[in-house]
Design a protein around this motif. Structure first.
Motif, PDB file in Angstrom:
ATOM      1  N   PHE A  11       7.378   9.007  -0.526  1.00 62.38           N
ATOM      2  CA  PHE A  11       8.211   9.350   0.624  1.00 62.38           C
ATOM      3  C   PHE A  11       8.480   8.103   1.469  1.00 62.38           C
ATOM      4  CE2 PHE A  11       6.060  13.283  -0.618  1.00 62.38           C
ATOM      5  CZ  PHE A  11       7.182  14.059  -0.871  1.00 62.38           C
ATOM      6  N   VAL A  12       9.411   8.242   2.378  1.00 63.47           N
ATOM      7  CA  VAL A  12       9.800   7.093   3.206  1.00 63.47           C
ATOM      8  C   VAL A  12       8.591   6.528   3.943  1.00 63.47           C
ATOM      9  CG1 VAL A  12      10.474   8.468   5.265  1.00 63.47           C
ATOM     10  CG2 VAL A  12      11.561   6.253   4.810  1.00 63.47           C
ATOM     11  N   THR A  13       7.655   7.406   4.276  1.00 62.84           N
ATOM     12  CA  THR A  13       6.439   6.939   4.937  1.00 62.84           C
ATOM     13  C   THR A  13       5.289   7.861   4.616  1.00 62.84           C
ATOM     14  OG1 THR A  13       5.510   6.156   7.021  1.00 62.84           O
ATOM     15  CG2 THR A  13       6.834   8.151   7.125  1.00 62.84           C
ATOM     16  N   GLN A  14       4.123   7.403   4.973  1.00 69.42           N
ATOM     17  CA  GLN A  14       2.906   8.206   4.808  1.00 69.42           C
ATOM     18  C   GLN A  14       1.943   7.691   5.881  1.00 69.42           C
ATOM     19  OE1 GLN A  14      -0.159   7.275   1.651  1.00 69.42           O
ATOM     20  NE2 GLN A  14       0.784   9.075   0.751  1.00 69.42           N
ATOM     21  N   GLY A  65       6.213  11.444  22.041  1.00 72.96           N
ATOM     22  CA  GLY A  65       7.201  10.523  22.597  1.00 72.96           C
ATOM     23  C   GLY A  65       8.318  11.236  23.345  1.00 72.96           C
ATOM     24  N   THR A  66       8.652  12.438  22.907  1.00 75.77           N
ATOM     25  CA  THR A  66       9.772  13.150  23.543  1.00 75.77           C
ATOM     26  C   THR A  66       9.404  13.567  24.967  1.00 75.77           C
ATOM     27  OG1 THR A  66      10.462  13.897  21.374  1.00 75.77           O
ATOM     28  CG2 THR A  66      11.346  15.106  23.251  1.00 75.77           C
ATOM     29  N   LEU A  69       9.594  10.566  27.073  1.00 83.42           N
ATOM     30  CA  LEU A  69      10.975  10.221  27.447  1.00 83.42           C
ATOM     31  C   LEU A  69      11.455  11.096  28.614  1.00 83.42           C
ATOM     32  CD1 LEU A  69      12.999   9.808  24.110  1.00 83.42           C
ATOM     33  CD2 LEU A  69      12.828   8.114  25.943  1.00 83.42           C
ATOM     34  N   PHE A  89      17.205   8.448  16.758  1.00 80.95           N
ATOM     35  CA  PHE A  89      16.722   9.810  16.522  1.00 80.95           C
ATOM     36  C   PHE A  89      17.214  10.654  17.691  1.00 80.95           C
ATOM     37  CE2 PHE A  89      13.021  12.878  16.401  1.00 80.95           C
ATOM     38  CZ  PHE A  89      13.352  13.426  15.174  1.00 80.95           C
ATOM     39  N   THR A  92      16.225  10.852  21.644  1.00 82.33           N
ATOM     40  CA  THR A  92      16.670   9.928  22.698  1.00 82.33           C
ATOM     41  C   THR A  92      17.689  10.633  23.606  1.00 82.33           C
ATOM     42  OG1 THR A  92      16.462   8.155  21.064  1.00 82.33           O
ATOM     43  CG2 THR A  92      17.582   7.599  23.118  1.00 82.33           C
ATOM     44  N   VAL A 134      17.631   1.543  22.590  1.00 85.85           N
ATOM     45  CA  VAL A 134      16.549   1.811  21.640  1.00 85.85           C
ATOM     46  C   VAL A 134      16.319   0.535  20.823  1.00 85.85           C
ATOM     47  CG1 VAL A 134      15.807   3.284  19.711  1.00 85.85           C
ATOM     48  CG2 VAL A 134      17.357   4.208  21.453  1.00 85.85           C
ATOM     49  N   SER A 184       6.293   6.131  20.774  1.00 88.31           N
ATOM     50  CA  SER A 184       5.914   7.337  20.023  1.00 88.31           C
ATOM     51  C   SER A 184       4.756   6.975  19.099  1.00 88.31           C
ATOM     52  CB  SER A 184       7.089   7.831  19.180  1.00 88.31           C
ATOM     53  OG  SER A 184       6.611   8.744  18.192  1.00 88.31           O
ATOM     54  N   HIS A 186       3.846   9.231  16.727  1.00 85.88           N
ATOM     55  CA  HIS A 186       3.985  10.294  15.723  1.00 85.88           C
ATOM     56  C   HIS A 186       3.429   9.833  14.373  1.00 85.88           C
ATOM     57  CE1 HIS A 186       6.210  12.754  12.715  1.00 85.88           C
ATOM     58  NE2 HIS A 186       5.848  13.701  13.562  1.00 85.88           N
ATOM     59  N   THR A 188       4.615   9.459  11.634  1.00 83.23           N
ATOM     60  CA  THR A 188       5.480   8.593  10.836  1.00 83.23           C
ATOM     61  C   THR A 188       5.577   7.162  11.399  1.00 83.23           C
ATOM     62  OG1 THR A 188       7.354   9.390  12.117  1.00 83.23           O
ATOM     63  CG2 THR A 188       6.914  10.516  10.022  1.00 83.23           C
ATOM     64  N   GLY A 196       1.875  11.943  19.520  1.00 81.35           N
ATOM     65  CA  GLY A 196       1.472  11.174  20.693  1.00 81.35           C
ATOM     66  C   GLY A 196       2.592  10.270  21.150  1.00 81.35           C
ATOM     67  N   ARG A 316      15.144   7.598   3.337  1.00 78.51           N
ATOM     68  CA  ARG A 316      15.789   8.433   4.357  1.00 78.51           C
ATOM     69  C   ARG A 316      16.979   7.693   4.956  1.00 78.51           C
ATOM     70  NH1 ARG A 316      12.610  12.980   6.029  1.00 78.51           N
ATOM     71  NH2 ARG A 316      14.157  13.339   7.636  1.00 78.51           N
ATOM     72  N   TYR A 318      18.038   7.278   7.945  1.00 78.73           N
ATOM     73  CA  TYR A 318      17.937   7.143   9.407  1.00 78.73           C
ATOM     74  C   TYR A 318      18.946   6.102   9.859  1.00 78.73           C
ATOM     75  CZ  TYR A 318      13.222   9.209   8.907  1.00 78.73           C
ATOM     76  OH  TYR A 318      12.141  10.013   8.617  1.00 78.73           O
TER      77      TYR A 318
HETATM   78  N1  T4K Z   1      12.922   8.086  19.944  1.00 76.96           N
HETATM   79  C1  T4K Z   1      13.065   7.584  18.712  1.00 76.96           C
HETATM   80  C2  T4K Z   1      13.922   6.397  18.513  1.00 76.96           C
HETATM   81  C3  T4K Z   1      12.390   8.183  17.627  1.00 76.96           C
HETATM   82  O1  T4K Z   1      12.551   7.668  16.384  1.00 76.96           O
HETATM   83  C4  T4K Z   1      11.572   9.297  17.852  1.00 76.96           C
HETATM   84  C5  T4K Z   1      10.922   9.952  16.749  1.00 76.96           C
HETATM   85  C6  T4K Z   1      11.432   9.773  19.179  1.00 76.96           C
HETATM   86  C7  T4K Z   1      12.131   9.139  20.191  1.00 76.96           C
HETATM   87  C8  T4K Z   1      10.587  10.951  19.511  1.00 76.96           C
HETATM   88  O2  T4K Z   1       9.209  10.698  19.365  1.00 76.96           O
HETATM   89  P1  T4K Z   1       8.183  11.911  19.036  1.00 76.96           P
HETATM   90  O3  T4K Z   1       8.451  13.020  20.013  1.00 76.96           O
HETATM   91  O4  T4K Z   1       8.433  12.335  17.609  1.00 76.96           O
HETATM   92  O5  T4K Z   1       6.833  11.283  19.235  1.00 76.96           O
HETATM   93  C9  T4K Z   1      10.516  11.775  12.011  1.00 76.96           C
HETATM   94  C10 T4K Z   1       9.550  12.006  13.155  1.00 76.96           C
HETATM   95  O6  T4K Z   1       9.198  13.384  13.327  1.00 76.96           O
HETATM   96  C11 T4K Z   1       9.977  11.455  14.461  1.00 76.96           C
HETATM   97  O7  T4K Z   1       8.792  11.249  15.229  1.00 76.96           O
HETATM   98  C12 T4K Z   1      10.686  10.123  14.312  1.00 76.96           C
HETATM   99  N2  T4K Z   1      11.212   9.623  15.559  1.00 76.96           N
HETATM  100  C13 T4K Z   1      11.826  10.244  13.338  1.00 76.96           C
HETATM  101  C14 T4K Z   1      12.578   8.953  13.135  1.00 76.96           C
HETATM  102  O8  T4K Z   1      11.288  10.618  12.073  1.00 76.96           O
HETATM  103  P2  T4K Z   1      11.548  13.384  10.256  1.00 76.96           P
HETATM  104  O9  T4K Z   1      12.141  14.736  10.431  1.00 76.96           O
HETATM  105  O10 T4K Z   1      12.286  12.372   9.520  1.00 76.96           O
HETATM  106  O11 T4K Z   1      10.051  13.492   9.667  1.00 76.96           O
HETATM  107  P3  T4K Z   1       9.539  14.127   8.328  1.00 76.96           P
HETATM  108  O12 T4K Z   1       8.605  15.227   8.671  1.00 76.96           O
HETATM  109  O13 T4K Z   1      10.657  14.407   7.417  1.00 76.96           O
HETATM  110  O14 T4K Z   1       8.647  12.924   7.745  1.00 76.96           O
HETATM  111  C15 T4K Z   1       9.177  11.876   6.944  1.00 76.96           C
HETATM  112  C16 T4K Z   1       8.251  11.691   5.749  1.00 76.96           C
HETATM  113  O15 T4K Z   1       6.977  11.266   6.173  1.00 76.96           O
HETATM  114  C17 T4K Z   1       8.009  12.950   4.955  1.00 76.96           C
HETATM  115  O16 T4K Z   1       8.972  13.046   3.930  1.00 76.96           O
HETATM  116  C18 T4K Z   1       6.631  12.762   4.373  1.00 76.96           C
HETATM  117  C19 T4K Z   1       5.964  11.811   5.347  1.00 76.96           C
HETATM  118  N3  T4K Z   1       4.971  12.494   6.196  1.00 76.96           N
HETATM  119  C20 T4K Z   1       5.382  13.087   7.355  1.00 76.96           C
HETATM  120  C21 T4K Z   1       4.471  13.742   8.148  1.00 76.96           C
HETATM  121  C22 T4K Z   1       4.907  14.407   9.436  1.00 76.96           C
HETATM  122  C23 T4K Z   1       3.653  12.526   5.783  1.00 76.96           C
HETATM  123  O17 T4K Z   1       3.291  12.005   4.712  1.00 76.96           O
HETATM  124  N4  T4K Z   1       2.743  13.150   6.592  1.00 76.96           N
HETATM  125  C24 T4K Z   1       3.091  13.775   7.759  1.00 76.96           C
HETATM  126  O18 T4K Z   1       2.218  14.334   8.458  1.00 76.96           O
HETATM  127  O19 T4K Z   1      11.292  12.875  11.754  1.00 76.96           O
END
Ligand code: T4K
Length: 375
Positions: A11-14, A65-66, A69, A89, A92, A134, A184, A186, A188, A196, A316, A318
């Motif tokens: 995946f894009v991250t872990q 992070g949200t 913000l 994302f 913001t 950003v 953030s 999070h 990822t 967080g 991804r 992004y």
């Molecule tokens: N501002 C900016 C510029 C941001 O990029 C973000 C968050 C925020 C504000 C808000 O901060 P937070 O409120 O989230 O703290 C992800 C994240 O959920 C998000 O935090 C992040 N930016 C954004 C860029 O990416 P998704 O929907 O792409 O995540 P998801 O669940 O598809 O994860 C990507 C991959 O990571 C998965 O395919 C597998 C891997 N993964 C993910 C999780 C959650 C794992 O291996 N384990 C895990 O627990 O949004």
């Protein structure tokens, strides 16, 4: 057929997790004390160590992070219009709508994909109160040019620094610029506390106000000074964060190695480019975005994305679609097609390749070779 070298999906991250046996020791302390939230000892220790690691004076940690913000905008009592980037994302811009603020989108620059300071000025009106740039992918915005404009028009600057953990310019934390910066933590992100986030500010008075706001507005047991929110980080996550701080430099080193491998292996492919690095910046390598020029490469970004998926590699796009393409934003005058030409183009060209500390270099080589041999 799935590539034989990639049997398990990448995946894009872990997330990198702290050693479980060490974490258990912290959990035992929490179980003994029964202090599990509300600014407990690990929370306080975490803020102190985080400030010292990042090289900032004041930091308040948050549940994500949200909420950080949202609270940053409340801290500075921002109303009216705020200028921001469509290439981020969606959180913001959502933070603006949740605060009853009108987002105004301005275009990004072609090289770093951050808000273009030279286009910013034309978006300013008598209603503009702040700018939210950003540091996309952890690449620093043009902080001096942005501050110059902010000073000229008396605007606040809140950096969405969700990607900029650990980034320094000439040895100084990127988080020390602007009025506030929001992080953030999070899962990822380079540094995670599962969920967080944090706000960085520059004086004790502002830190106090942020801390009131993140705890319902309580100044003490009987005094509520503001309509605050509940943005607190609990003790278990704060303890997890303290442990993560011990390893974060190793995580960054591994990310650097992966980045350098990609950059070397993808360097000479016609139609593939990446964001340049500056000599005076210390990066933390949160993402590895490539930009695909369909004409030169012979395949579109989406074709590369789908091809990698077929090979069990899940990059991804992004940040595609742009925020301005989502229903709550697309009707805004600044979101109309053609107003943000660079962001529109980059959203079609960008693909973030897998990067995380445990990604083996041999896998980075396989991914790069797959791309190189696609055409
Ligand atoms: N501002 C900016 C510029 C941001 O990029 C973000 C968050 C925020 C504000 C808000 O901060 P937070 O409120 O989230 O703290 C992800 C994240 O959920 C998000 O935090 C992040 N930016 C954004 C860029 O990416 P998704 O929907 O792409 O995540 P998801 O669940 O598809 O994860 C990507 C991959 O990571 C998965 O395919 C597998 C891997 N993964 C993910 C999780 C959650 C794992 O291996 N384990 C895990 O627990 O949004």
């Amino acid at each position: 057929m799935i590539n034989p070298d990639i049997k398990v999906p990448i995946f894009v991250t872990q997330p990198a997790l702290p050693p479980l046996n060490e974490f258990v020791k912290y959990l035992e302390k929490i179980w003994d004390s029964k202090i599990i939230t509300n600014n407990g000892p690990f929370h306080c220790q975490f803020e102190e160590q985080l400030a010292s690691y990042l090289g900032v004076k004041y930091i308040s940690v948050f549940a994500n992070g949200t909420i950080a913000l949202l609270t940053a905008l409340q801290t500075l009592q921002i109303k009216g219009e705020v200028i921001t980037t469509p290439f981020s994302f969606v959180a913001t811009s959502h933070s603006l709508l949740w605060n009853g603020i009108n987002p105004v989108f301005s275009d990004i620059d072609k090289t770093y994909l951050n808000l273009d300071p030279y286009k910013l000025e034309s978006a300013i009106t008598s209603e503009t109160r702040a700018i939210i740039p950003v540091h996309v992918y952890g690449n620093p915005c043009d902080i001096n040019a942005i501050q110059k404009i902010a000073n000229k028009y008396d605007l606040k600057v809140i950096y969405d620094a969700a990607h900029a953990f650990g980034v320094k310019i000439d040895g100084n934390s990127i988080l020390n610029f602007g009025d506030l910066s929001v992080l953030s933590f999070h899962a990822t992100k380079v540094f995670n506390t599962i969920e967080g986030g944090a706000i960085v500010c520059h004086d004790q008075q502002t830190k106090e106000r942020i801390d009131f706001l993140k705890n319902f507005g309580f100044a003490d047991e009987v005094t509520v000074v503001e309509p605050g929110i509940n943005g607190k980080l609990n003790e278990i996550q704060a303890a997890y964060g303290l442990l993560q701080l011990k390893s974060v430099d190793t995580y960054i080193e591994k990310r650097k190695n992966i980045t350098e491998t990609y950059r070397t292996l993808l360097r000479n492919i016609r139609g593939i480019s990446y964001i340049p690095q500056l000599d005076n910046v210390r990066y933390a390598y949160p993402y590895f975005p490539i930009l695909i020029d369909e004409q030169d490469f012979g395949k579109s970004r989406d074709e590369v994305y789908e091809f990698l998926k077929k090979n069990n590699i899940f990059g991804r796009r992004y940040f595609y679609p742009l925020i301005t393409q989502f229903p709550n934003y697309s009707h805004l005058p600044s979101a109309r097609a053609g107003n943000l030409p660079v962001a529109e183009e980059m959203a079609k060209r960008v693909l973030c390749l897998p990067i995380f500390p445990d990604l083996e270099i041999s896998k980075v080589e396989t991914i790069s070779n797959l791309i190189a041999n696609m055409t």
